[in-house]
Scaffold this motif. Structure first.
Motif, PDB file in Angstrom:
ATOM      1  N   LYS A 163     -50.737 -25.490  31.659  1.00  0.00           N
ATOM      2  CA  LYS A 163     -51.269 -26.195  32.826  1.00  0.00           C
ATOM      3  C   LYS A 163     -50.153 -26.798  33.692  1.00  0.00           C
ATOM      4  O   LYS A 163     -49.082 -27.135  33.189  1.00  0.00           O
ATOM      5  CB  LYS A 163     -52.225 -27.319  32.378  1.00  0.00           C
ATOM      6  CG  LYS A 163     -53.443 -26.801  31.613  1.00  0.00           C
ATOM      7  CD  LYS A 163     -54.389 -25.995  32.525  1.00  0.00           C
ATOM      8  CE  LYS A 163     -55.465 -25.262  31.713  1.00  0.00           C
ATOM      9  NZ  LYS A 163     -55.607 -23.846  32.085  1.00  0.00           N
ATOM     10  N   VAL A 164     -50.471 -26.989  34.965  1.00  0.00           N
ATOM     11  CA  VAL A 164     -49.528 -27.591  35.916  1.00  0.00           C
ATOM     12  C   VAL A 164     -49.339 -29.072  35.588  1.00  0.00           C
ATOM     13  O   VAL A 164     -50.295 -29.770  35.275  1.00  0.00           O
ATOM     14  CB  VAL A 164     -50.092 -27.441  37.355  1.00  0.00           C
ATOM     15  CG1 VAL A 164     -49.297 -28.258  38.349  1.00  0.00           C
ATOM     16  CG2 VAL A 164     -50.123 -25.976  37.761  1.00  0.00           C
ATOM     17  N   LYS A 165     -48.080 -29.542  35.635  1.00  0.00           N
ATOM     18  CA  LYS A 165     -47.798 -30.970  35.385  1.00  0.00           C
ATOM     19  C   LYS A 165     -47.134 -31.594  36.608  1.00  0.00           C
ATOM     20  O   LYS A 165     -46.151 -31.080  37.106  1.00  0.00           O
ATOM     21  CB  LYS A 165     -46.808 -31.123  34.218  1.00  0.00           C
ATOM     22  CG  LYS A 165     -47.410 -30.930  32.866  1.00  0.00           C
ATOM     23  CD  LYS A 165     -46.351 -31.290  31.806  1.00  0.00           C
ATOM     24  CE  LYS A 165     -46.345 -30.274  30.691  1.00  0.00           C
ATOM     25  NZ  LYS A 165     -45.210 -29.442  30.561  1.00  0.00           N
ATOM     26  N   ALA A 176     -40.493 -30.251  33.074  1.00  0.00           N
ATOM     27  CA  ALA A 176     -41.674 -29.508  33.549  1.00  0.00           C
ATOM     28  C   ALA A 176     -41.329 -28.074  33.952  1.00  0.00           C
ATOM     29  O   ALA A 176     -40.241 -27.587  33.667  1.00  0.00           O
ATOM     30  CB  ALA A 176     -42.301 -30.247  34.722  1.00  0.00           C
ATOM     31  N   GLY A 177     -42.281 -27.411  34.611  1.00  0.00           N
ATOM     32  CA  GLY A 177     -42.013 -26.082  35.147  1.00  0.00           C
ATOM     33  C   GLY A 177     -41.885 -25.012  34.095  1.00  0.00           C
ATOM     34  O   GLY A 177     -40.907 -24.282  34.058  1.00  0.00           O
ATOM     35  N   GLN A 178     -42.862 -24.902  33.193  1.00  0.00           N
ATOM     36  CA  GLN A 178     -42.742 -23.933  32.114  1.00  0.00           C
ATOM     37  C   GLN A 178     -43.000 -22.495  32.560  1.00  0.00           C
ATOM     38  O   GLN A 178     -42.565 -21.579  31.906  1.00  0.00           O
ATOM     39  CB  GLN A 178     -43.677 -24.320  30.957  1.00  0.00           C
ATOM     40  CG  GLN A 178     -43.311 -25.643  30.310  1.00  0.00           C
ATOM     41  CD  GLN A 178     -41.885 -25.675  29.782  1.00  0.00           C
ATOM     42  OE1 GLN A 178     -41.474 -24.778  29.048  1.00  0.00           O
ATOM     43  NE2 GLN A 178     -41.111 -26.668  30.171  1.00  0.00           N
ATOM     44  N   THR A 179     -43.717 -22.304  33.649  1.00  0.00           N
ATOM     45  CA  THR A 179     -43.858 -20.944  34.173  1.00  0.00           C
ATOM     46  C   THR A 179     -43.460 -20.940  35.642  1.00  0.00           C
ATOM     47  O   THR A 179     -43.490 -21.975  36.311  1.00  0.00           O
ATOM     48  CB  THR A 179     -45.310 -20.398  34.076  1.00  0.00           C
ATOM     49  OG1 THR A 179     -46.110 -21.034  35.075  1.00  0.00           O
ATOM     50  CG2 THR A 179     -45.923 -20.616  32.697  1.00  0.00           C
ATOM     51  N   THR A 180     -43.114 -19.759  36.108  1.00  0.00           N
ATOM     52  CA  THR A 180     -42.664 -19.644  37.492  1.00  0.00           C
ATOM     53  C   THR A 180     -43.795 -19.965  38.473  1.00  0.00           C
ATOM     54  O   THR A 180     -43.579 -20.690  39.448  1.00  0.00           O
ATOM     55  CB  THR A 180     -42.094 -18.230  37.728  1.00  0.00           C
ATOM     56  OG1 THR A 180     -40.949 -18.087  36.888  1.00  0.00           O
ATOM     57  CG2 THR A 180     -41.696 -18.008  39.170  1.00  0.00           C
ATOM     58  N   VAL A 181     -45.000 -19.492  38.195  1.00  0.00           N
ATOM     59  CA  VAL A 181     -46.107 -19.773  39.109  1.00  0.00           C
ATOM     60  C   VAL A 181     -46.434 -21.267  39.135  1.00  0.00           C
ATOM     61  O   VAL A 181     -46.701 -21.834  40.200  1.00  0.00           O
ATOM     62  CB  VAL A 181     -47.343 -18.895  38.769  1.00  0.00           C
ATOM     63  CG1 VAL A 181     -48.597 -19.415  39.464  1.00  0.00           C
ATOM     64  CG2 VAL A 181     -47.072 -17.451  39.215  1.00  0.00           C
ATOM     65  N   ASN A 182     -46.352 -21.950  37.979  1.00  0.00           N
ATOM     66  CA  ASN A 182     -46.584 -23.398  37.979  1.00  0.00           C
ATOM     67  C   ASN A 182     -45.595 -24.125  38.889  1.00  0.00           C
ATOM     68  O   ASN A 182     -45.920 -25.151  39.484  1.00  0.00           O
ATOM     69  CB  ASN A 182     -46.470 -23.973  36.564  1.00  0.00           C
ATOM     70  CG  ASN A 182     -47.719 -23.712  35.749  1.00  0.00           C
ATOM     71  OD1 ASN A 182     -48.587 -22.964  36.181  1.00  0.00           O
ATOM     72  ND2 ASN A 182     -47.803 -24.315  34.585  1.00  0.00           N
ATOM     73  N   HIS A 183     -44.390 -23.602  38.977  1.00  0.00           N
ATOM     74  CA  HIS A 183     -43.361 -24.225  39.801  1.00  0.00           C
ATOM     75  C   HIS A 183     -43.790 -24.315  41.275  1.00  0.00           C
ATOM     76  O   HIS A 183     -43.399 -25.247  41.978  1.00  0.00           O
ATOM     77  CB  HIS A 183     -42.050 -23.447  39.669  1.00  0.00           C
ATOM     78  CG  HIS A 183     -40.873 -24.128  40.286  1.00  0.00           C
ATOM     79  ND1 HIS A 183     -40.377 -25.326  39.812  1.00  0.00           N
ATOM     80  CD2 HIS A 183     -40.101 -23.799  41.350  1.00  0.00           C
ATOM     81  CE1 HIS A 183     -39.351 -25.684  40.566  1.00  0.00           C
ATOM     82  NE2 HIS A 183     -39.163 -24.783  41.504  1.00  0.00           N
ATOM     83  N   GLU A 186     -45.868 -27.449  41.176  1.00  0.00           N
ATOM     84  CA  GLU A 186     -45.121 -28.651  40.790  1.00  0.00           C
ATOM     85  C   GLU A 186     -44.061 -29.030  41.813  1.00  0.00           C
ATOM     86  O   GLU A 186     -43.590 -30.148  41.858  1.00  0.00           O
ATOM     87  CB  GLU A 186     -44.491 -28.441  39.404  1.00  0.00           C
ATOM     88  CG  GLU A 186     -45.529 -28.511  38.293  1.00  0.00           C
ATOM     89  CD  GLU A 186     -45.149 -27.745  37.027  1.00  0.00           C
ATOM     90  OE1 GLU A 186     -45.931 -27.793  36.078  1.00  0.00           O
ATOM     91  OE2 GLU A 186     -44.090 -27.107  36.994  1.00  0.00           O
ATOM     92  N   LYS A 187     -43.674 -28.080  42.644  1.00  0.00           N
ATOM     93  CA  LYS A 187     -42.640 -28.379  43.637  1.00  0.00           C
ATOM     94  C   LYS A 187     -42.868 -27.735  45.003  1.00  0.00           C
ATOM     95  O   LYS A 187     -43.000 -28.433  46.005  1.00  0.00           O
ATOM     96  CB  LYS A 187     -41.258 -27.956  43.105  1.00  0.00           C
ATOM     97  CG  LYS A 187     -40.160 -28.099  44.140  1.00  0.00           C
ATOM     98  CD  LYS A 187     -38.800 -27.695  43.641  1.00  0.00           C
ATOM     99  CE  LYS A 187     -37.789 -27.716  44.781  1.00  0.00           C
ATOM    100  NZ  LYS A 187     -36.481 -27.222  44.368  1.00  0.00           N
ATOM    101  N   LEU A 188     -42.943 -26.400  45.020  1.00  0.00           N
ATOM    102  CA  LEU A 188     -42.816 -25.708  46.314  1.00  0.00           C
ATOM    103  C   LEU A 188     -43.924 -26.027  47.318  1.00  0.00           C
ATOM    104  O   LEU A 188     -43.657 -26.199  48.507  1.00  0.00           O
ATOM    105  CB  LEU A 188     -42.712 -24.193  46.092  1.00  0.00           C
ATOM    106  CG  LEU A 188     -41.616 -23.769  45.099  1.00  0.00           C
ATOM    107  CD1 LEU A 188     -41.530 -22.261  45.006  1.00  0.00           C
ATOM    108  CD2 LEU A 188     -40.264 -24.347  45.498  1.00  0.00           C
ATOM    109  N   LEU A 189     -45.156 -26.156  46.821  1.00  0.00           N
ATOM    110  CA  LEU A 189     -46.256 -26.430  47.756  1.00  0.00           C
ATOM    111  C   LEU A 189     -46.289 -27.902  48.191  1.00  0.00           C
ATOM    112  O   LEU A 189     -47.034 -28.274  49.091  1.00  0.00           O
ATOM    113  CB  LEU A 189     -47.600 -26.019  47.148  1.00  0.00           C
ATOM    114  CG  LEU A 189     -47.782 -24.506  46.938  1.00  0.00           C
ATOM    115  CD1 LEU A 189     -49.027 -24.215  46.115  1.00  0.00           C
ATOM    116  CD2 LEU A 189     -47.851 -23.766  48.277  1.00  0.00           C
ATOM    117  N   LEU A 190     -45.473 -28.731  47.546  1.00  0.00           N
ATOM    118  CA  LEU A 190     -45.420 -30.152  47.934  1.00  0.00           C
ATOM    119  C   LEU A 190     -44.401 -30.389  49.043  1.00  0.00           C
ATOM    120  O   LEU A 190     -44.387 -31.438  49.685  1.00  0.00           O
ATOM    121  CB  LEU A 190     -45.019 -31.020  46.731  1.00  0.00           C
ATOM    122  CG  LEU A 190     -45.828 -30.813  45.445  1.00  0.00           C
ATOM    123  CD1 LEU A 190     -45.226 -31.662  44.326  1.00  0.00           C
ATOM    124  CD2 LEU A 190     -47.284 -31.186  45.656  1.00  0.00           C
TER     125      LEU A 190
END
Ligand code: NI
Length: 226
Positions: A163-165, A176-183, A186-190
């Motif tokens: 899950k996203v954290k 954080a950031g255990q998968t590339t899509v979660n990243h 967790e960061k890029l869309l913010l």
């Protein structure tokens, strides 16, 4: 200090020497923070600086040196060492103390430290460099870099069970950031809502939309819908 939007010939020489130095240091770096990232950030920073009427010399030095010792690759994982390297380099170039101080503040504070963590940037020039750096993490280039970085870190591209954290501290962000899509979540869309300048915000809109489209396609394909 008067803000100059054009460089003097002495400043141009310092910029050229700094470009050579940074290029030599970061060329071939495999995680997405290589020389070409620096080059793109510098170019974007110039574009933004012109519109925002920021001091071009400080902006360019800040852009060139902002990842000179990225905290992600330091064994102690702090931001201080890059700042010290920048300080040493600039004093060797006889750059005046006021400029050095501003550039060091940029090097120390421009990187992203988590969704809800504030930074300590203290100048328009720092805001310009940070916007340029964040823009290079967005859009088509951002997508490419994120997958390259995920590979570098041996991460899964995506795993629906992870899950996203949202990080509340720098410590949490580093874990954080255990998968590339979660990243992306967790960061890029913010990043779009964290732009400092009007010009940065405008440029971020388009890149943000492109990432959203990419993710839509990604999930549709993941579920075999397309
Ligand atoms: Ni960077």
């Amino acid at each position: 200090m008067v803000k100059a939007t054009r460089l003097t010939s002495k400043q141009k020489k310092i910029i050229n020497r700094t470009e050579e130095y940074v290029k030599k240091t970061l060329l071939g770096e495999g995680s997405g923070h290589d020389w070409w990232h620096i080059k793109r950030v510098q170019q974007l920073a110039i574009t933004i600086a012109k519109k925002e009427k920021a001091d071009m010399f400080i902006v360019r030095l800040g852009a060139l040196l902002h990842d000179i010792a990225d905290w992600k690759f330091q064994t102690d994982r702090t931001t201080t060492s890059g700042m010290l390297i920048a300080k040493k380099w600039l004093s060797g170039q006889s750059v005046e103390a006021g400029v050095t101080k501003k550039v060091c503040n940029i090097v120390e504070n421009s990187s992203f430290k988590g969704a809800e963590v504030e930074d300590g940037l203290d100048s328009l020039e720092g805001e310009v460099v940070q916007d340029a750096d964040r823009l290079d993490a967005m859009g088509a280039i951002g997508i490419g870099r994120t997958f390259a970085y995920g590979g570098f870190k041996d991460r899964e591209m995506y795993n629906p069970d992870i899950k996203v954290k949202m990080a509340k501290s720098f410590e949490e962000y580093k874990k954080a950031g255990q998968t590339t899509v979660n990243h992306f979540y967790e960061k890029l869309l913010l990043l779009k809502d964290r732009m400092n300048t009007k010009t940065g915000r405008k440029l971020a809109e388009r890149r943000h939309k492109f990432m959203e489209q990419f993710l839509q396609e990604f999930f549709a394909e993941w579920e075999g819908k397309k």
